[in-house]
Design a protein around this motif. Structure first.
Motif, mmCIF file in Angstrom:
data_model
loop_
_atom_site.group_PDB
_atom_site.id
_atom_site.type_symbol
_atom_site.label_atom_id
_atom_site.label_comp_id
_atom_site.label_asym_id
_atom_site.label_seq_id
_atom_site.Cartn_x
_atom_site.Cartn_y
_atom_site.Cartn_z
ATOM 1 N N ARG A 103 15.163 -4.096 -9.613
ATOM 2 C CA ARG A 103 14.735 -4.867 -8.981
ATOM 3 C C ARG A 103 13.560 -4.761 -7.662
ATOM 4 N NH1 ARG A 103 17.390 -10.482 -6.710
ATOM 5 N NH2 ARG A 103 15.703 -11.128 -5.942
ATOM 6 N N ARG A 104 14.033 -3.557 -7.002
ATOM 7 C CA ARG A 104 13.519 -3.044 -5.953
ATOM 8 C C ARG A 104 12.006 -2.546 -6.270
ATOM 9 N NH1 ARG A 104 18.422 -2.284 -3.651
ATOM 10 N NH2 ARG A 104 18.607 0.207 -4.339
ATOM 11 N N VAL A 105 12.203 -1.843 -7.379
ATOM 12 C CA VAL A 105 11.022 -0.828 -7.868
ATOM 13 C C VAL A 105 10.001 -1.736 -8.805
ATOM 14 C CG1 VAL A 105 10.290 1.075 -9.331
ATOM 15 C CG2 VAL A 105 12.458 1.057 -7.661
ATOM 16 N N ILE A 106 10.145 -2.619 -9.644
ATOM 17 C CA ILE A 106 9.239 -2.987 -10.845
ATOM 18 C C ILE A 106 8.381 -4.210 -10.241
ATOM 19 C CG2 ILE A 106 11.000 -3.062 -12.583
ATOM 20 C CD1 ILE A 106 11.360 -5.932 -12.042
ATOM 21 N N PRO B 210 5.591 15.910 -5.130
ATOM 22 C CA PRO B 210 6.968 15.614 -5.614
ATOM 23 C C PRO B 210 6.895 14.448 -6.671
ATOM 24 C CG PRO B 210 6.331 15.552 -3.170
ATOM 25 C CD PRO B 210 5.190 16.079 -3.786
ATOM 26 N N GLY B 211 7.766 14.286 -7.333
ATOM 27 C CA GLY B 211 7.823 13.022 -8.368
ATOM 28 C C GLY B 211 7.083 13.408 -9.561
ATOM 29 N N GLN B 212 6.448 14.438 -9.748
ATOM 30 C CA GLN B 212 5.532 14.644 -10.839
ATOM 31 C C GLN B 212 6.384 15.291 -11.926
ATOM 32 O OE1 GLN B 212 2.695 13.530 -11.629
ATOM 33 N NE2 GLN B 212 1.286 14.999 -12.616
ATOM 34 N N THR C 123 0.870 -1.165 -0.002
ATOM 35 C CA THR C 123 -0.088 -0.048 -0.222
ATOM 36 C C THR C 123 0.930 1.394 0.039
ATOM 37 O OG1 THR C 123 -1.469 -1.213 1.380
ATOM 38 C CG2 THR C 123 -1.961 1.099 1.230
ATOM 39 N N ALA C 124 1.867 1.224 0.816
ATOM 40 C CA ALA C 124 2.737 2.315 1.042
ATOM 41 C C ALA C 124 3.488 2.538 -0.523
ATOM 42 C CB ALA C 124 3.711 2.161 2.196
ATOM 43 N N ARG C 125 3.663 1.610 -1.077
ATOM 44 C CA ARG C 125 4.629 1.786 -2.210
ATOM 45 C C ARG C 125 3.682 2.337 -3.472
ATOM 46 N NH1 ARG C 125 9.572 -0.385 -3.184
ATOM 47 N NH2 ARG C 125 10.385 -1.274 -1.115
ATOM 48 N N ALA C 126 2.464 1.728 -3.331
ATOM 49 C CA ALA C 126 1.356 2.200 -4.429
ATOM 50 C C ALA C 126 1.233 3.702 -4.134
ATOM 51 C CB ALA C 126 0.113 1.328 -4.124
ATOM 52 N N ILE C 127 1.230 4.296 -2.896
ATOM 53 C CA ILE C 127 0.936 5.492 -2.525
ATOM 54 C C ILE C 127 2.062 6.455 -3.061
ATOM 55 C CG2 ILE C 127 0.586 7.166 -0.872
ATOM 56 C CD1 ILE C 127 -1.099 5.077 0.838
ATOM 57 N N GLN C 128 3.224 5.790 -2.788
ATOM 58 C CA GLN C 128 4.411 6.508 -3.259
ATOM 59 C C GLN C 128 4.737 6.679 -4.594
ATOM 60 O OE1 GLN C 128 7.776 4.505 -1.604
ATOM 61 N NE2 GLN C 128 8.991 6.131 -1.725
ATOM 62 N N ARG C 129 4.153 5.718 -5.485
ATOM 63 C CA ARG C 129 4.536 5.717 -6.610
ATOM 64 C C ARG C 129 3.620 6.823 -7.489
ATOM 65 N NH1 ARG C 129 4.874 0.095 -7.362
ATOM 66 N NH2 ARG C 129 2.462 -0.020 -7.762
ATOM 67 N N VAL C 130 2.649 7.157 -6.769
ATOM 68 C CA VAL C 130 1.614 8.166 -7.514
ATOM 69 C C VAL C 130 1.857 9.595 -7.047
ATOM 70 C CG1 VAL C 130 -0.983 8.580 -8.024
ATOM 71 C CG2 VAL C 130 0.015 6.207 -7.737
ATOM 72 N N PRO C 131 2.202 10.303 -7.645
ATOM 73 C CA PRO C 131 2.421 11.794 -7.230
ATOM 74 C C PRO C 131 1.156 12.423 -7.175
ATOM 75 C CG PRO C 131 4.051 11.476 -9.013
ATOM 76 C CD PRO C 131 2.973 10.098 -9.034
ATOM 77 N N ASP D 260 -8.576 8.426 -11.308
ATOM 78 C CA ASP D 260 -8.228 7.913 -9.885
ATOM 79 C C ASP D 260 -6.953 7.017 -10.373
ATOM 80 O OD1 ASP D 260 -7.901 6.777 -7.622
ATOM 81 O OD2 ASP D 260 -9.842 6.029 -7.403
ATOM 82 N N ASN D 261 -5.749 7.895 -10.139
ATOM 83 C CA ASN D 261 -4.529 7.358 -10.409
ATOM 84 C C ASN D 261 -4.115 6.566 -9.126
ATOM 85 O OD1 ASN D 261 -4.426 8.939 -12.628
ATOM 86 N ND2 ASN D 261 -3.173 10.704 -11.514
ATOM 87 N N LEU D 262 -4.319 7.056 -7.950
ATOM 88 C CA LEU D 262 -3.989 6.239 -6.585
ATOM 89 C C LEU D 262 -4.793 4.761 -6.570
ATOM 90 C CD1 LEU D 262 -2.541 5.999 -3.989
ATOM 91 C CD2 LEU D 262 -4.470 7.153 -2.790
ATOM 92 N N GLY D 263 -6.149 4.723 -7.133
ATOM 93 C CA GLY D 263 -6.964 3.873 -7.328
ATOM 94 C C GLY D 263 -6.430 2.659 -8.114
ATOM 95 N N ALA D 264 -5.950 3.256 -9.356
ATOM 96 C CA ALA D 264 -5.308 2.035 -10.356
ATOM 97 C C ALA D 264 -4.221 1.622 -9.644
ATOM 98 C CB ALA D 264 -4.931 2.958 -11.650
ATOM 99 N N ALA D 265 -3.302 2.327 -8.958
ATOM 100 C CA ALA D 265 -2.077 1.795 -8.442
ATOM 101 C C ALA D 265 -2.312 0.754 -7.223
ATOM 102 C CB ALA D 265 -1.139 2.654 -7.720
#
Lengths: 848, 220, 220
Positions: A704-707, A115-117, A47-55, A253-258
């Motif tokens: 490998r950590r991210v994909i 951040p990240g956008q 969940t945390a990563r999904a949130i983090q991936r979406v600016p 809904d970008n977060l929802g998609a993630a």
């Protein structure tokens, strides 16, 4: 009070037995708890990563003619979009023009809010910014003046202050409100970002159909740890907002998609918990049961005494309950502490929630039951000579047949264990597939038991011959002794074999998983390190310390019909070795053969299977591609490629780099770098330092950590460590502990044998024969069953592998440790038994 | 003091091992008055232990009835048998009359609790009289043969039984240890306890008020 | 004729310090070929300990014991019959009887042949395939005698061999032992506290509190 006294006595005088039973229970409880912590930590990090991936969580698009009213939830910023005809620049006396472009108006704090956008590559972010690709097309740098063609309005000019990368261009330029399942639209090639005031000055007067307005939102991130629950909450909130807006705006809904992607991984994590954890838990409970069952003779004597003192059945029940409670009170906290320590060291979290909590509680209950039962009814091990019913009816074989049947049915659905229907909050998990390994476990256990009983029954002459080197003339007596104890020995050998099978299956699965994660990362990243958007040459790169080779890979785009596909240009002479191309990436031949076709004809082209089907291509057919700058280049279809380093999952093309260069097809070169053993991230840092910040450098470790699969990212190593450590513990317990307890019950036999004149060596031969029998059965049957289970697990769980493995990996070093430790436990048990058996026989007989 | 503490009426008990039937008891009748000491003698296998087991209600006779202080012991629910046994019967078995993981004092305590008559004073008194005051906290495995026999007797007497059943109580003892144990049994009998002792020992035969000799399951 | 076994001032003490138990002390005795001895004495008088010393299964804490008539190692050359079950539970009757022969290095076929012959000699050849748990007490003791017979020992030691048997069967077993000892020309020592059993043997020894009295006069 009676109970306290009784328990105190047990603690002081039966320390060993209570400790062994408590240890078994602790192990049984610790395993589900530790696995539950793994699962909980995995979900949380997903969940945390999904949130983090979406600016930008949500993009709320104002509908034409409507006006968004009322406050929006969370933090919101207005972003305006304008479509313009093109951008133009002057460089070295040359005029460069792009095709259609998008101009965005963003508030000054946009980059800081999300951040990240945006990622600034050059210049300052305060003024007009160009996207990297656009800047390259216009040869623009900070300070360049760019003309904006904005019909019907006259051209306008802006001075560029910086160049940015848009890592989330796909979602930034999404078509908000597109129906589910629609093809995602490609992001625009050219993007200009303007401060909001500039944008309004330039584009407020544009016709309404050329502009639109979005509000970018970051919502409250206090979400449930479980991705599925988080998804439900976020998607629900998005729909709720749309309803509230009453048609004035639609929500992207970008977060929802993630989260939607993450919840699938979460279900797989749950399945891993089931598939890998359950056998270990069951095994630990069985070991506890066998430990609790030993010492029945003494128990029976105690109950006789209590009966003589007027104790009733109620008293026995209470005493048995008290003893069980004692073992649970010692074992359960130890088990939970063990799990907590594991959780804290591996995941820095010892949270236990939901189903895992229930599983732990259930395990505790079942363990208590198996401890309670023999305490309630101490039947001095009744010797049953007849064949057990399961054996007569061939239950083991039926179970294995059932397992294979379910396995076959599952294989027909392509092992799709987790189905994610688009846009539906509920995931469907095919728990049926779990039945195949479960049935195989049960069937294999009984089959091993049957084999042991067969060996010790009809196979007795064989056993006598096998123990001859150990027992010499005594071998018939030794074989007879083993044969008459085939019930107890069979159980011990089966437990030991199952522990080995558990270790083998788990470790093979884990090793295969690691292997595939590495292959996946290699495939995504291309090489150990990949560098693109650089002016560095192959020679310059090769001179950087730590680099063994740099393989150029040309990348551009071309239209196949109306379909824009990635077009890769390779150097066929070196590509196969440099990027470790696997045969599985191609169809219709090995990697060497298919790439060889490129080498032999310059205009050869490899395409995806989908393209072959769509265009009804046959080998040798001519294929004409239109490049992005409008040229048409002719190729010949030479083969099918399914996967390629750095390539997307869908359709793409592979051709000769030299041919593309000769045809002046647009594209730039990425270098796939193999290191000489230096850590990839070290090499990546060196490359960044040497070739500047504009170069795009990635290393396989970070990738490998991210994909893709967040299963990889939550570090399956932790799960592996838990499983393997428990497997070791179980192997030692099952082999050593059970044998020692068995020997204790045979002290009388050994003492009598001594009385009849047996020498120390002859006496030892009885013990070593038993040890050898258990050891050989455990290793042979355990390895066989473990291998079969591992194969089945790897296939059934192929959904967690990406790409599917062509072969399972065997962690020989770990298995060596398991066997060494198991052998040490056996040896220890044998030596203990021999020492005990050498006590003066009379002392033993007097004690019994 | 002529109350009858125990009555065994025409007791039969058969065992079967393999295809051989052992007739352990073949119509044994016995009456023991309160305060009386009866020695049951006879060779091993004559049925002594079986008789004691039936009197204690630990086994059911195949024929006949057992009465303890006027209440029927045989042929009734196990819980009632247990209650009667806990309250009225003290048992001393040949070896291992003690629970191994409880101390001597705790073994006595346990017997008292099961009988529902906890008395620390009586426990300490018993241990003192049997010369075990110093061994109250000892584990059974650390006792000598004589101490173990005396501790076993202390456990058997813990509930002030109306009937004391002793199976070879002095079997493990030498002549020096035998005497104080028998003296304590005598003291106990004088308080009104009926005593049935199964034994080979000539000293026990001499000591008893009455000797019943069993041979092949019958009173000789 | 040199004795098969001789004891000189032998003592055996269990434990240490205050709780030490002297089981046997100051025993001097010898057994010769053809001796038929009944060892009497109450339980706990040290009979069993003495038997174990004579069989070489235990070592004295003082004094010397020697087997001049046997090879170096007495264990295995002395036929021992135990009180209680002495058959190995996991082995069937024939295997139990053959075991000492296998231990002594006899070939499998030969051992089995001699085992069956010994079983036939004591009249239980029909039990060859039975397991010990399926035997009655009398049958088990006959098998134990057959095991002794098969080993052809020069010295036979039996500890309460009739302990679990009724008197008729006890007679049979003692007579069988005597017959076997005669056939092997061996010495026989039987510990018993059954006067009927003792009466069937010509020589009587008695243990009292750890001390041995030889050649006790006997009247049945």
């Amino acid at each position: 009070m009676v109970f306290l006294m009784w328990l105190r006595g047990l603690l002081l005088r039966r320390t060993g037995r209570i400790a062994a039973a408590s240890a078994g229970l602790a192990l049984a409880v610790a395993l589900p708890a530790a696995l539950g912590m793994f699962q909980s930590a995995a979900q949380q990090s997903m969940t945390a990563r999904a949130i983090q991936r979406v600016p930008v969580d949500w993009q709320v698009e104002q509908q034409p003619g409507a006006q968004l009213k009322g406050p929006l939830p969370g933090v919101s910023r207005q972003v305006d979009f304008a479509s313009v005809a093109g951008l133009q620049s002057q460089a070295n006396g040359q005029t460069l023009t792009t095709g259609g472009a998008r101009a965005l108006g963003i508030p000054a704090d946009y980059a800081a809010t999300f951040p990240g956008q945006l990622r600034l590559l050059a210049g300052t972010p305060t003024g007009p910014l160009l996207a990297q690709q656009t800047a390259a097309n216009l040869h623009a740098v900070p300070g360049t003046v760019v003309t904006v063609h904005r019909p019907p309005l006259p051209d306008a000019q802006v001075t560029i202050t910086g160049v940015v990368e848009l890592p989330t261009a796909d979602s930034l330029f999404q078509k908000v409100g597109a129906p589910a399942g629609a093809q995602p639209s490609a992001p625009p090639d050219n993007v200009l970002l303007l401060p909001a005031a500039d944008w309004h000055r330039l584009f407020d007067a544009l016709p309404a159909d050329q502009v639109r307005t979005q509000f970018h939102l970051r919502i409250d991130h206090r979400l449930p740890a479980d991705p599925a629950a988080a998804y439900t909450r976020v998607a629900g909130a998005a729909r709720n907002l749309e309803v509230g807006l009453a048609g004035a705006g639609l929500v992207g809904d970008n977060l929802g998609a993630a989260l939607d992607a993450a919840r699938q991984d979460a279900r797989y994590a749950e399945l891993l918990f089931l598939f890998l954890g359950t056998p270990g838990i069951v095994l630990a409970v069985l070991v506890t049961a066998l430990v609790a069952r030993s010492g029945q003779v003494r128990r029976a004597a105690e109950q006789a005494l209590l009966r003589a003192r007027g104790a009733t059945r109620t008293t026995f029940v209470r005493l048995a309950l008290a003893e069980t409670l004692l073992i649970a009170v010692i074992g359960a906290p130890v088990g939970l502490a063990l799990a907590a320590v594991t959780g804290l060291t591996v995941y820095s979290s010892a949270r236990l929630t939901g189903p895992a909590l229930a599983a732990t509680a259930l395990t505790l209950l079942v363990s208590c039951a198996v401890v309670l039962l023999p305490a309630l009814r101490p039947v001095a091990a009744a010797r049953r000579r007849e064949t057990p019913a399961w054996s007569r009816y061939g239950l083991d074989l039926w179970l294995i047949a059932g397992s294979l049947l379910v396995f076959w049915i599952t294989s027909k659905t392509g092992y799709q264990l987790v189905l994610v229907p688009e846009g539906v909050p509920q995931l469907s998990v095919d728990y049926w597939a779990f039945a195949a390994p479960a049935l195989l476990w049960a069937g294999a256990s009984l089959l091993i038991l049957r084999l042991a009983r067969l060996l010790l029954g009809p196979g007795r002459p064989l056993v006598a011959r096998l123990v001859r080197p150990l027992a010499a003339g005594l071998s018939p007596a030794v074989a007879a002794t083993l044969a008459r104890q085939r019930g107890a020995l069979g159980r011990t050998a089966t437990m030991a074999a199952l522990a080995v099978a558990f270790a083998v299956s788990t470790s093979v699965f884990d090793a295969t998983y690691q292997q595939q994660a590495q292959v996946d990362a290699q495939l995504t990243n291309g090489g150990d390190v990949t560098i693109g958007q650089t002016t560095a040459t192959e020679k310059q790169l090769a001179a950087v310390p730590g680099i063994a080779a740099a393989e150029p890979l040309r990348h551009g785009f071309a239209y196949v019909g109306a379909d824009l596909q990635d077009l890769y240009g390779v150097r066929p002479s070196t590509i196969v070795g440099a990027t470790r191309l696997q045969d599985g990436y191609f169809s219709g031949g090995t990697a060497q053969e298919i790439i060889g076709r490129l080498a032999s004809s310059p205009d050869a082209l490899l395409v995806s299977q989908e393209t072959v089907t769509d265009f009804q291509l046959r080998l040798g057919d001519q294929v004409r591609l239109r490049t992005t700058d409008g040229k048409t280049v002719a190729f010949h279809y030479a083969g099918v490629v399914t996967e390629f380093p750095t390539a997307p999952r869908d359709s793409f093309l592979v051709a000769n780099a030299s041919y593309l260069a000769a045809q002046a097809a647009p594209g730039d070169t990425t270098y796939l770098i193999s290191t000489d053993g230096t850590a990839p991230h070290v090499v990546a840092d060196r490359l960044l330092a040497r070739f500047g910040p504009s170069a795009k450098v990635s290393d396989v470790e970070s990738v490998r950590r991210v994909i893709g699969s967040s299963l990889t990212s939550v570090d399956l190593d932790g799960l592996t460590a838990i499983e393997l450590a428990y497997a070791l513990g179980l192997a030692v317990a099952a082999t050593g502990l059970l044998l020692v307890l068995g020997f204790t019950e045979r002290r009388r036999t050994y003492a009598l044998t001594q009385v009849l004149g047996a020498s120390a060596r002859q006496l030892a031969s009885f013990i070593w024969a038993e040890v050898a029998l258990v050891g050989v059965l455990a290793i042979a049957a355990g390895a066989g069953a473990g291998w079969a289970l591992a194969r089945m697990l790897v296939l059934v769980l192929s959904g967690v592998f990406d790409p599917p493995p062509s072969s399972a990996a065997v962690p020989w070093a770990y298995l060596g440790q398991v066997i060494a430790l198991g052998a040490a436990a056996l040896l220890g048990a044998g030596l203990l038994a021999i020492r005990a058996a050498r006590r003066p026989p009379l002392t033993v007989l007097r004690d019994l | 003091m002529e109350a009858i503490a125990v009555t065994a009426d025409e007791l039969y008990r058969f065992y079967r091992a393999g295809d051989e039937e052992t007739r352990a008891l073949r119509g044994v009748t016995l009456e023991v008055a309160a305060g009386e000491i009866v020695a049951v003698t006879g060779p091993s296998g004559s049925g002594k232990s079986t008789l004691l087991t039936l009197l204690a209600g630990l086994d059911e006779p195949d024929g006949g009835t057992v009465w303890i202080t006027g209440r029927r012991m045989s042929h009734r629910p196990p819980a009632e048998q247990a209650a009667l046994r806990a309250g009225k019967v003290g048992m001393l078995v040949q070896n291992g009359n003690l629970i191994e993981h409880l101390t001597v004092a705790q073994n006595v305590d346990l017997a008292q609790r099961l009988a529902g008559q906890v008395s620390r004073k009586r426990r300490n008194g018993l241990l003192f009289e049997l010369g075990l005051s110093g061994r109250a906290g000892a584990w059974p495995s650390s006792l000598s043969g004589g101490e173990a026999a005396r501790a076993g007797l202390a456990v058997a007497l813990a509930n002030r039984p109306a009937l004391l059943l002793a199976d070879e109580p002095t079997g493990e003892l030498d002549a020096h240890s035998e005497t104080p144990v028998l003296a304590l049994i005598r003291d106990q009998a004088q308080t009104g306890t009926a005593v049935v002792i199964a034994s080979h020992s000539p000293a026990v035969r001499r000591f008893a008020d009455r000797v019943v000799e069993l041979a092949d399951g019958r009173v000789r | 004729m040199s004795p098969l076994v001789s004891c000189q001032d032998v003592a055996r003490t269990y434990g240490r310090g205050a709780s030490a138990v002297v089981a046997v002390h100051g025993v001097t005795c010898a057994l010769r070929q053809g001796d038929r001895v009944a060892l009497m004495g109450p339980s706990g008088s040290g009979k069993t300990t003495l038997l174990h010393l004579l069989a070489g299964l235990d070592r004295p804490t003082a004094g010397t014991i020697a087997w001049p008539g046997l090879d170096e190692r007495p264990r295995g050359q002395v036929g021992v019959i135990f009180q209680g079950p002495s058959l190995l539970p996991p082995l069937d009757v024939a295997e139990n009887v053959a075991l000492p022969l296998l231990i002594a290095g006899c070939a499998e076929g030969e051992a089995r042949r001699r085992a069956l012959a010994a079983l036939a000699a004591v009249g239980v050849e029909g039990l060859a395939a039975q397991l010990p748990e399926e035997l009655s007490g009398g049958q088990a003791q006959r098998v134990a005698v057959a095991r002794v017979l098969a080993g052809s020992p020069r010295l036979i030691i039996a500890d309460e061999p009739t302990g679990q048997l009724d008197s008729a069967r006890a007679h049979q077993v003692v007579d069988l032992l005597t017959e076997v000892a005669g056939r092997l020309d061996a010495a026989l020592l039987v510990a018993t506290h059954d006067p009927v059993v003792a009466g069937r043997l010509p020589t009587h020894w008695e243990m009292r509190d750890g001390a041995l009295r030889e050649d006790v006069p006997w009247s049945s």
